[in-house]
Design an enzyme around this catalytic site. Structure first.
Site, mmCIF file in Angstrom:
data_model
loop_
_atom_site.group_PDB
_atom_site.id
_atom_site.type_symbol
_atom_site.label_atom_id
_atom_site.label_comp_id
_atom_site.label_asym_id
_atom_site.label_seq_id
_atom_site.Cartn_x
_atom_site.Cartn_y
_atom_site.Cartn_z
ATOM 1 N N GLU A 46 0.663 -1.171 0.013
ATOM 2 C CA GLU A 46 0.129 0.025 0.026
ATOM 3 C C GLU A 46 1.090 1.425 0.014
ATOM 4 O OE1 GLU A 46 -0.638 -2.619 1.915
ATOM 5 O OE2 GLU A 46 -2.665 -3.288 1.185
ATOM 6 N N HIS A 86 -11.344 -3.961 9.713
ATOM 7 C CA HIS A 86 -11.933 -3.715 8.396
ATOM 8 C C HIS A 86 -13.179 -3.225 8.278
ATOM 9 C CE1 HIS A 86 -8.829 -6.964 7.347
ATOM 10 N NE2 HIS A 86 -9.304 -6.671 5.828
#
Ligand SMILES: Cc1ncc(C[n+]2csc(CCOP(=O)(O)OP(=O)(O)O)c2C)c(N)n1
Ligand SMILES: [Mg+2]
Lengths: 332, 331
Positions: free
Chosen positions: B60, B129
């Site tokens: 990322e 999440h």
């Protein structure tokens, strides 16, 4: 000295550019010591052959990303003394209108995407620039300058992986000056530098960063190969910084001996070494070199005076350039 | 008018912009053949090829950093960050690099990059999440932040984001990908910094962001049954924020509740509530209330997770109390 194919104009420009970096840094150091410069700065002196050898192999359109020790890269990529000193002093006519300063100096007109105050922070940017150029098909190459200390950042391994997977036209140039801040490189880096790049299948070189001709020869070859789609590449350039980590790092015996510093300065100085070679080849006389040095010094002094006299940005600029397309971010 | 899902609306926005402008490209984990875990980008690689729909490794910071560099040098990346929770991994590239480049360069460099990501709890995805982290980026000058609340907004805001010359972070609610709304066939853009007044009302202003707009609309229905008329405002972008529309509404109704799914403390709801308190104070008949996600990590168990998010019932109950002049404190 390794040989590179050049005419004497190229040699003289390389010499002059190295002298310009040294002169710039001497002036910047004086500005700090005389308390005329806000903040701190990191001197590039001693490493000139790296920036000049590499940037002389690039076109003005090719991109570079630079570091906290970035004045050398900026000068070598073609920047002007006045706009640089103005930036260091936070003046309106600086490259970034005084908003960046020493650690963020950027010169878009010559392809310098900017210095970076986050160690390793520009590795993604450089690799992304290379991705852009590959997509645009314009043949441009990007060089990512960083120090030995930055090789400890995980970001580098992520972007090297992608650069290798996608064959990006980027050259990772690690200036190994033996120290990251006040710590010796061998204390922070296990294994070899070149092996890091080789693990990704990236061709890696380790060379003497004090030899401007050797640096330029290798860079020219790798840049040409990048343009043909053979990138990425990695170069470790062994070099040395003459000053402290930053201008305020004066008493540094506890991590680095005076003898070691003297040894590099007297036997491996990139400017003296190249000057001697130019004379031995009959390209210039000793007097010619003195004349170049004097002219550059005068230029630098004049630019410093210009910057000292220059205006600060108007207070109304404080909320400008926050968002492109919005003149003042705080007054809608 | 036709109805399409939010996921399809996002897909159409990307496809239309990639057709319009060759410099626009998409990169992220599993965005190509897989079309992301939410299947949002399915079909794009078939049309645009792997040169413009790029699958990245699980790196990322690496690919967000590359997005920044690409945006600085002539292309216009849409970077897909699979979960909003992964923002913590990319903060340096987003907040130290992308957000500041234009400013630090005195306006010479620009970063026309879109970071597409998501927010929202109650998908039983637990603490890493499920977060709604838009306050983190809204705090950083130089970034724009869009929070679409429907398929219609998701398409119009994303197209505007792609054309913007600044780094824009756009958060979609991951529970809304299958929600349908009317979306015109013909092209449209939604300008940044213009709130939508989704329902007119007299007695109280409910400001909701992202999926909390639905919470506010449902709360307004509940309030209507009690004879209370609520105005519902959707800012659509929180940076820039259409403060005027919100403040004017609060002045008119004299009461306001702000509902946002970020954690309640130090968050977006606090910022908007503070602006109402500062600028509409003399018109207010009640303290401005905030509803945010409970200040706990998002728990896994449905029995616990459902307790952590604002609901229409809770919002309506608080609204009814302050409309009756009873003092309440936010949930
Ligand atoms: C992410 C980050 N960590 C730490 C620092 C503080 N810092 C500034 S320069 C530096 C050393 C960098 O060493 P190196 O990469 O070898 O570059 P050099 O200074 O030798 O040119 C450190 C630790 C920083 N600016 N950014
Ligand atoms: Mg170093």
């Amino acid at each position: 000295m390794a040989e590179a194919k050049h005419n004497s104009d190229d040699y003289l420009r390389m010499y002059r550019q190295m002298v310009r970096i040294r002169a710039f840094e001497d002036q910047a150091n004086q500005l700090y010591l005389s308390a005329k410069m806000p903040g701190l700065t990191h001197m590039y002196s001693g490493q000139e052959a790296v920036a000049v050898g590499i940037c002389e192999a690039l076109t003005p359109q090719d991109h570079i990303t630079s570091t906290h020790r970035g004045h050398g890269h900026c000068v070598a990529k073609g920047a002007d003394f006045k706009a640089m000193f103005c930036e260091l002093l936070g003046k309106e006519e600086g490259y970034c209108r005084g908003k960046g300063g020493s650690m963020h100096i950027a010169d878009q007109s010559n392809g310098n995407l900017g210095a970076n105050a986050i160690v390793g922070g520009s590795m993604g940017i450089a690799t992304g620039a290379a991705l852009s150029h590959k997509m645009l098909g314009d043949g441009q190459v990007t060089v990512c300058f960083f120090g030995d200390g930055a090789t400890a950042q995980g970001l580098w391994y992520e972007v090297m992986n992608m650069a290798a997977l996608w064959g990006l036209p980027v050259i990772y140039a690690c200036e190994n000056n033996g120290y990251s801040e006040y710590t010796k490189t061998e204390e922070i880096a296990a294994g070899s530098m070149t092996a890091r790049a080789e693990a990704f299948g990236i061709e890696a070189h380790s060379i003497d960063g004090q030899d401007v001709l050797a640096v330029n020869k290798l860079s020219a070859e790798l840049v040409a190969r990048c343009r043909k789609g053979e990138g990425p590449f990695f170069i470790e350039l062994k070099t040395y910084r003459y000053h402290g980590h930053h201008v305020g790092d004066i008493n540094r015996d506890y991590y680095r001996s005076k003898d070691e510093e003297a040894e590099w300065k007297t036997t491996r100085d990139p400017i003296t070494g190249f000057g001697k070679w130019l004379q031995s080849e009959g390209i210039v006389s000793a007097d010619d070199l003195v004349a170049i040095n004097d002219a550059v010094k005068q230029d630098a002094e004049a630019a410093v005076q210009y910057a000292l006299d220059a205006a600060y940005p108007d207070g109304s600029e404080v909320d400008m350039h926050v968002y492109a397309g919005t003149r003042h971010a705080l007054s809608a | 008018m036709r109805q399409i899902t939010l996921g399809k609306a996002v897909n159409e926005a990307i496809a239309e912009e990639m057709r319009r402008d060759d410099r626009v490209f998409l990169m992220g984990e599993d965005v190509a053949e897989a079309g992301t875990p939410f299947k949002i980008t399915a079909g794009l690689v078939e049309e645009f090829g792997t040169g413009r729909v790029i699958d990245t490794p699980i790196s990322e910071p690496g690919f967000v950093g590359m997005g920044v560099g690409a945006a600085m040098t002539g292309t216009r990346p849409i970077v897909d960050l699979m979960f909003g929770d992964f923002l913590f991994l990319v903060m340096d590239q987003l907040c130290n690099q992308a957000a500041k480049t234009h400013y630090m360069s005195g306006g010479k460099l620009t970063v026309p990059m879109v970071l597409r990501t998501n927010l929202g709890a109650t998908r039983r995805s637990a603490a890493q999440h499920s977060q709604s982290l838009h306050a983190l980026v809204a705090h950083i000058p130089g970034l724009k932040v869009a929070l679409p609340s429907s398929a219609y907004e998701a398409k119009g805001l994303l197209k505007t984001a792609i054309r913007d010359d600044n780094p824009v972070v756009i958060f979609e609610d991951k529970l809304m990908y299958n929600d349908k709304a009317e979306v015109p066939e013909e092209e449209y853009l939604i300008p940044f910094g213009e709130a939508a007044v989704l329902r007119k009302g007299r007695d109280i202003t409910l400001v909701g962001t992202s999926s909390m707009v639905q919470v506010c609309l449902k709360a307004a229905d509940l309030l209507e049954k009690q004879g209370i008329s609520a105005e519902v405002i959707d800012p659509r972008t929180i940076v820039p924020l259409d403060e005027a529309t919100i403040v004017e509404s609060a002045k008119k109704t004299s009461r306001a509740i702000v509902v946002d799914e970020g954690h309640q403390s130090y968050g977006v709801s606090a910022e908007i509530a503070a602006r109402i308190a500062e600028k509409a104070f003399y018109h207010l008949d009640a303290p401005v209330l905030r509803f945010g996600a409970m200040d706990v990590p998002v728990p896994f168990s449905p029995a616990l997770e459902d307790l952590t998010v604002p609901t229409p019932e809770k919002v309506a109950e608080a609204a009814a109390k302050i409309c009756r002049g009873e003092l309440v404190h936010a949930a």
